[in-house]
Design a protein around this motif. Structure first.
Motif, short mmCIF file in Angstrom:
data_model
loop_
_atom_site.label_atom_id
_atom_site.label_comp_id
_atom_site.label_asym_id
_atom_site.label_seq_id
_atom_site.Cartn_x
_atom_site.Cartn_y
_atom_site.Cartn_z
N THR A 188 0.86 -1.16 0.00
CA THR A 188 0.00 0.00 0.00
C THR A 188 0.91 1.22 0.00
N ILE A 189 0.68 2.11 -0.92
CA ILE A 189 1.56 3.25 -1.12
C ILE A 189 0.82 4.53 -0.77
N GLY A 190 1.42 5.35 0.07
CA GLY A 190 0.86 6.65 0.41
C GLY A 190 1.56 7.73 -0.40
N PHE A 191 0.81 8.72 -0.82
CA PHE A 191 1.42 9.80 -1.57
C PHE A 191 0.63 11.08 -1.37
N SER A 192 1.31 12.19 -1.55
CA SER A 192 0.65 13.51 -1.54
C SER A 192 1.49 14.43 -2.41
N ASN A 205 3.56 17.74 -3.47
CA ASN A 205 4.40 18.69 -2.76
C ASN A 205 3.61 19.98 -2.56
N GLU A 206 3.89 20.68 -1.47
CA GLU A 206 3.12 21.89 -1.16
C GLU A 206 3.14 22.91 -2.29
N ASP A 207 4.30 23.11 -2.92
CA ASP A 207 4.38 24.11 -3.97
C ASP A 207 3.64 23.69 -5.24
N GLU A 208 3.26 22.42 -5.36
CA GLU A 208 2.53 21.94 -6.52
C GLU A 208 1.03 21.78 -6.25
N GLN A 209 0.63 21.96 -4.99
CA GLN A 209 -0.78 21.78 -4.65
C GLN A 209 -1.60 22.98 -5.11
N SER A 210 -2.84 22.72 -5.42
CA SER A 210 -3.75 23.81 -5.72
C SER A 210 -4.11 24.50 -4.40
N SER A 211 -4.97 25.49 -4.44
CA SER A 211 -5.36 26.19 -3.22
C SER A 211 -6.07 25.25 -2.25
N GLU A 212 -6.61 24.15 -2.76
CA GLU A 212 -7.27 23.16 -1.92
C GLU A 212 -6.21 22.29 -1.27
N LYS A 213 -6.26 22.16 0.05
CA LYS A 213 -5.29 21.34 0.77
C LYS A 213 -5.65 19.87 0.60
N LEU A 214 -4.68 19.09 0.19
CA LEU A 214 -4.88 17.65 0.03
C LEU A 214 -4.06 16.92 1.08
N GLY A 215 -4.65 15.92 1.69
CA GLY A 215 -3.92 15.09 2.63
C GLY A 215 -3.31 13.91 1.90
N PRO A 216 -2.53 13.09 2.63
CA PRO A 216 -1.97 11.90 1.99
C PRO A 216 -3.08 10.97 1.53
N SER A 217 -2.85 10.27 0.46
CA SER A 217 -3.82 9.31 -0.07
C SER A 217 -3.21 7.93 -0.01
N LEU A 218 -4.00 6.94 0.34
CA LEU A 218 -3.56 5.56 0.34
C LEU A 218 -4.32 4.83 -0.75
N VAL A 219 -3.61 4.04 -1.53
CA VAL A 219 -4.23 3.26 -2.58
C VAL A 219 -3.69 1.85 -2.53
N ASN A 220 -4.47 0.92 -3.02
CA ASN A 220 -3.95 -0.42 -3.24
C ASN A 220 -4.27 -0.82 -4.66
N ALA A 221 -3.95 -2.03 -5.02
CA ALA A 221 -4.04 -2.44 -6.42
C ALA A 221 -5.42 -2.25 -7.02
N ASN A 222 -6.47 -2.45 -6.24
CA ASN A 222 -7.82 -2.32 -6.79
C ASN A 222 -8.42 -0.94 -6.56
N GLY A 223 -7.65 -0.02 -6.02
CA GLY A 223 -8.11 1.35 -5.82
C GLY A 223 -8.96 1.55 -4.59
N ALA A 224 -9.20 0.50 -3.81
CA ALA A 224 -10.02 0.61 -2.61
C ALA A 224 -9.16 1.07 -1.43
#
Length: 97
Positions: free
Chosen positions: A47-51, A53-72
């Motif tokens: 399971t890979i977490g990603f977010s 970089n702050e300088d690449e984010q839009s004005s909307e704050k995004l938290g880390p996302s976790l995904v697995n092979a089936n997207g669940a």
């Protein structure tokens, strides 16, 4: 998730598989298990977490996302054997988690 990121995750998975396949230590332990009269089958799920970089984010704050092979969303299932293994690596699971 954009196509470039999907491609990078696929490359990461392939690199991880190659790393395990080329590991002399892993091959040695598998050989010991087989010479003890057992067949062995290994399956790994990452399971890979990603977010962004702050300088690449839009004005909307995004938290880390976790995904697995089936997207669940991943579900953590820990057996007593898993706990012993993690403990041997000095990894502790909090009960609250």
């Amino acid at each position: 998730m954009d196509e470039n990121l999907k491609q990078l995750f696929q490359q990461l998975g392939e690199a991880m598989n190659q790393s395990l396949a080329n590991s002399d230590e892993v091959a040695s332990v598998i050989g010991q298990i087989k010479s003890s009269g057992y067949d062995i089958f290994l399956a790994f799920e990452a399971t890979i977490g990603f977010s962004k970089n702050e300088d690449e984010q839009s004005s909307e704050k995004l938290g880390p996302s976790l995904v697995n092979a089936n997207g669940a969303s991943p579900e953590l299932k820990v057996s007593p054997q898993d706990e012993r293994f993690l403990k041997s690596l000095r990894i502790r699971l909090d009960d609250a988690a």
